[in-house]
Design a protein around this motif. Structure first.
Motif, short mmCIF file in Angstrom:
data_model
loop_
_atom_site.label_atom_id
_atom_site.label_comp_id
_atom_site.label_asym_id
_atom_site.label_seq_id
_atom_site.Cartn_x
_atom_site.Cartn_y
_atom_site.Cartn_z
N LYS A 105 0.83 -1.21 0.00
CA LYS A 105 0.00 0.00 0.00
C LYS A 105 0.86 1.26 0.00
O LYS A 105 0.63 2.19 -0.78
N VAL A 106 1.86 1.29 0.87
CA VAL A 106 2.72 2.48 0.98
C VAL A 106 3.54 2.69 -0.29
O VAL A 106 3.72 3.81 -0.76
N SER A 107 4.04 1.59 -0.87
CA SER A 107 4.86 1.69 -2.08
C SER A 107 4.03 1.91 -3.34
O SER A 107 4.57 2.14 -4.41
N GLN A 108 2.68 1.81 -3.18
CA GLN A 108 1.76 1.97 -4.32
C GLN A 108 2.08 0.98 -5.44
O GLN A 108 2.00 1.30 -6.62
N CYS A 109 2.45 -0.23 -5.02
CA CYS A 109 2.76 -1.29 -5.98
C CYS A 109 1.47 -1.91 -6.48
O CYS A 109 0.63 -2.34 -5.68
N LYS A 110 1.30 -1.95 -7.79
CA LYS A 110 0.05 -2.47 -8.36
C LYS A 110 0.06 -3.99 -8.46
O LYS A 110 -0.96 -4.58 -8.80
N TYR A 111 1.20 -4.61 -8.16
CA TYR A 111 1.29 -6.07 -8.22
C TYR A 111 1.13 -6.65 -6.81
O TYR A 111 1.78 -6.20 -5.87
N VAL A 154 9.10 -10.00 -16.43
CA VAL A 154 10.02 -8.88 -16.21
C VAL A 154 9.24 -7.71 -15.61
O VAL A 154 8.18 -7.34 -16.12
N TYR A 155 9.77 -7.13 -14.54
CA TYR A 155 9.14 -6.02 -13.84
C TYR A 155 10.08 -4.81 -13.83
O TYR A 155 11.29 -4.96 -13.98
N PRO A 156 9.53 -3.60 -13.64
CA PRO A 156 10.39 -2.40 -13.56
C PRO A 156 11.37 -2.49 -12.40
O PRO A 156 11.05 -3.02 -11.33
N ASP A 157 12.58 -1.95 -12.61
CA ASP A 157 13.64 -2.03 -11.59
C ASP A 157 13.29 -1.27 -10.32
O ASP A 157 13.77 -1.61 -9.23
N HIS A 158 12.48 -0.21 -10.44
CA HIS A 158 12.25 0.66 -9.29
C HIS A 158 11.37 0.00 -8.21
O HIS A 158 11.29 0.49 -7.07
N ASP A 173 11.30 0.77 -4.18
CA ASP A 173 10.04 1.26 -3.60
C ASP A 173 9.61 0.40 -2.42
O ASP A 173 9.16 0.92 -1.38
N LEU A 174 9.74 -0.92 -2.56
CA LEU A 174 9.38 -1.81 -1.47
C LEU A 174 10.29 -1.60 -0.26
O LEU A 174 9.84 -1.63 0.90
N ALA A 175 11.59 -1.37 -0.53
CA ALA A 175 12.54 -1.14 0.58
C ALA A 175 12.22 0.15 1.33
O ALA A 175 12.24 0.19 2.56
N ARG A 176 11.89 1.22 0.59
CA ARG A 176 11.56 2.49 1.25
C ARG A 176 10.26 2.36 2.04
O ARG A 176 10.13 2.95 3.13
N ALA A 177 9.31 1.61 1.49
CA ALA A 177 8.05 1.42 2.21
C ALA A 177 8.28 0.65 3.51
O ALA A 177 7.74 1.00 4.57
#
Length: 629
Positions: A27-33, A41-45, A49-53
């Motif tokens: 939720k915090v990382s706003q990850c749509k997956y 293959v997924y975007p590198d960011h 994003d998960l680490a910062r969340a």
């Protein structure tokens, strides 16, 4: 990056922190997956994003979390048996580090779109080594450190300490590359002992020297170059491919003119890189186009126009400007795969290699024959048996990726339709009530009593719909006016209940309770009168509104199965309707009950006197105006 890296994060965050923390991280990382597929293959960011969340949710730092993610990947890929591959690479941790690029090269069959980093050792001693890490991805330094610590500890039983000596950026072929130099401290005595024993063995078994020509005959596709990157020798097959005068054409010319480095990726074709990466498998592409240009420039017939100049290949004269890569037999670039070896005696590097051939049908396109391949080794057998042929496997991966993309698109389409469905549902039923129904509550549970709400009825006046044309004009006008009213409802925190014919009903104080419900309804009513006077009706018809307002208790709930509505019931509703029916165009008619709930000084009132309402008898009512003082 491939989904397996993110799968490892998903699995171990759930295991270490719990399912609730993982859902909060998404939720915090706003990850749509919500799940990750191994071969997608997924975007590198996403990793960062998960680490910062996770950093914002826990007390751990971003560096520690990225280090943890790196360890998670090593633990996770052991489930796929890749830990056995690493153990089988070499006896020591240092041998593993020397062969990391080769491991990545082998995994490209399973992960063809892998953008692997490049690593090589510059210094090795009994206390460790110096590792140079190069990657197009930024921000993964501590992720790599976590991987190295986990591999050293669990696979080689070593205590590893890492130190970043240097970090910089470089531009290679238009791409920004991050280069990090590490000092890895660990017990490296076993590797140094093996190295010393190997050197002693070579000293005790001296061999007679032999010429480089013999070496190049053994490796007919080999290339010899000096520290200036100038070609000093070529195998006989390379010379044949170069065409007429091939030897003179290639010797003492820069190797980068006719050859392009394909692998390891992310590094430039320099002496330093080839020297330090001598234990890594290299892929070098022979550029047939550059050879053709050289043939053209060296054409002895100076009077011949450029369009008429030709190249002779296999006895055929072909214009280079009529060719495209892979369009003619014998003109496809040749990919050479092998190892760089340093020859100390002559201070040169020789590329010991063989051409990469997918199957025997590709030989004519390369201008090669089966007998051109090395007589030793398994080159011929591999071509004949099709061991290099992986097109079916690649096709399978392409189909898997296509299905994953289709599934992703379906999820996106599902989200779009779900959002549209929510918008439609929320237009009929308040959001708070609709969410309760979707959570499994029964429609009867939505019935609720409100002690005090303010209800408004508004009627459009000034129409004559005796003909079809008049009726169409009425519909068009009502759409323009009611659309304007809908905008005002959101602005003043008022809920639109319904429209019936020319009647517009709204309420404040329900379903969301509000202490200022009377003021909200009065404010929106005065704005409705003002906007109707200013509204430009397409047909030019002059319309007006008459509004009635009353406050009191009411009951509300969802009614109906097909086209359910959120309806209000009670005497307050009936009274507000009577206030509207006894109002006059352009006026806001309020009851004494509503007037008593309004703040002093904000509005101006004109006493209308006693008005007889059907079913209610005589009531004291007022006209409402905005206080402009």
């Amino acid at each position: 990056m491939y989904g397996m890296l993110l799968e490892s994060v998903h699995y171990f965050v759930q295991k270490e922190y719990g399912e609730d923390v993982w859902l909060e991280v998404l939720k915090v990382s706003q990850c749509k997956y919500t799940v990750f597929n191994t071969h997608q293959v997924y975007p590198d960011h996403i990793m960062a994003d998960l680490a910062r969340a996770l950093e914002s949710i826990t007390t751990e730092s971003y560096i520690d979390i990225m280090n943890f993610f790196g360890k998670c990947f090593v633990r996770y890929f052991s489930n796929y048996g890749y830990d056995k591959t690493i153990k089988d690479i070499g006896r020591t941790f240092t041998e593993f580090l020397e062969s990391v690029d080769n491991i990545h090269s082998q995994f490209t069959l399973s992960y063809p779109k892998m953008k692997s980093p490049s690593m090589y050792l510059t210094e090795v001693d009994e206390k460790g080594c110096v590792l140079v890490y190069r990657s197009i991805r930024q921000g993964f330094t501590h992720y790599l450190m976590g991987q190295l610590h986990e591999i050293a500890n669990h696979l080689f039983n070593l205590e590893l300490q890492t130190e970043v000596l240097d970090s910089q950026f470089s531009d290679v072929n238009g791409k920004k590359i991050v280069i990090v130099t590490f000092r890895l401290n660990f017990d490296n005595e076993q590797y140094m002992k093996m190295k010393t024993e190997k050197a002693a063995h070579l000293e005790t078994t001296p061999l007679s020297p032999f010429s480089c020509d013999l070496l190049l005959r053994l490796f007919p596709f080999g290339i010899l170059f000096n520290p200036t990157m100038a070609i000093t020798g070529c195998g006989e097959k390379i010379i044949e491919v170069a065409g007429k005068g091939g030897k003179e054409k290639l010797l003492l010319k820069p190797i980068t003119k006719y050859f392009r480095l394909r692998r390891p990726k992310g590094i430039s074709f320099t002496w330093k890189n080839t020297f330090y990466l001598k234990s890594v498998m290299f892929e070098v592409e022979l550029l047939r186009g550059e050879l053709m240009k050289t043939n053209l420039l060296e054409c002895p017939e100076e009077k011949k126009s450029t369009e008429e100049a030709t190249i002779e290949i296999e006895g055929k004269s072909i214009s280079p400007y009529s060719l495209r890569r892979e369009s003619q037999p014998g003109l496809k670039n040749i990919l050479l795969k092998g190892q760089m070896q340093y020859l100390k005696d002559i201070n040169a590097i020789i590329f010991l290699c063989s051409p990469v051939i997918n199957d025997i049908n590709e030989l004519p396109d390369l201008g090669l024959y089966l007998n051109d391949l090395n007589q030793h080794g398994l080159s011929k057998e591999m071509v004949l048996a099709g061991w290099h042929h992986n097109s079916k496997l690649e096709l399978m991966f392409d189909k898997a990726e296509q299905r994953a993309t289709e599934l992703e698109n379906s999820h996106a389409l599902l989200d779009t339709w779900k959002r549209r469905g929510d918008d439609l549902l929320y237009s009929m039923i308040p959001k708070s009530v609709a969410d309760r129904l979707r959570s499994g509550s029964s429609p009867l549970s939505t019935c609720e009593t409100f002690d005090n709400v303010t209800i408004m009825f508004c009627e459009l006046v000034g129409f004559n719909s005796s003909t079809v044309e008049d009726a169409m004009e009425l519909v068009s006008t009502m759409n323009a006016v009611f659309s304007c009213f809908d905008y005002l409802m959101d602005k003043f925190d008022v809920y639109k209940v319904e429209t019936v014919g020319q009647i517009y009903m709204a309420v404040s104080g329900a379903p969301e309770k509000s202490e200022t419900h009377a003021s909200n309804i009065c404010d929106v009513s005065l704005n409705m009168v003002e906007h109707v006077d200013q509204l430009q009706i397409p047909s030019g018809t002059k319309v007006g509104v008459r509004i009635g307002i009353h406050s009191g208790p009411a009951v509300a709930g969802v009614v109906g199965i097909k086209l359910p509505r959120y309806c209000f019931f009670g005497d307050t509703v009936n009274t507000a309707s009577r206030m509207q029916s006894t109002s006059t165009p352009g006026m806001v008619h309020i009851s004494a009950t509503t007037k008593s709930l309004l703040p002093d000084g904000k509005y101006r009132f004109d006493e209308r006197g006693s008005v007889k309402l059907k079913g209610k008898g005589d009531m004291e009512t007022y006209w409402l105006f905005e206080n402009i003082l």
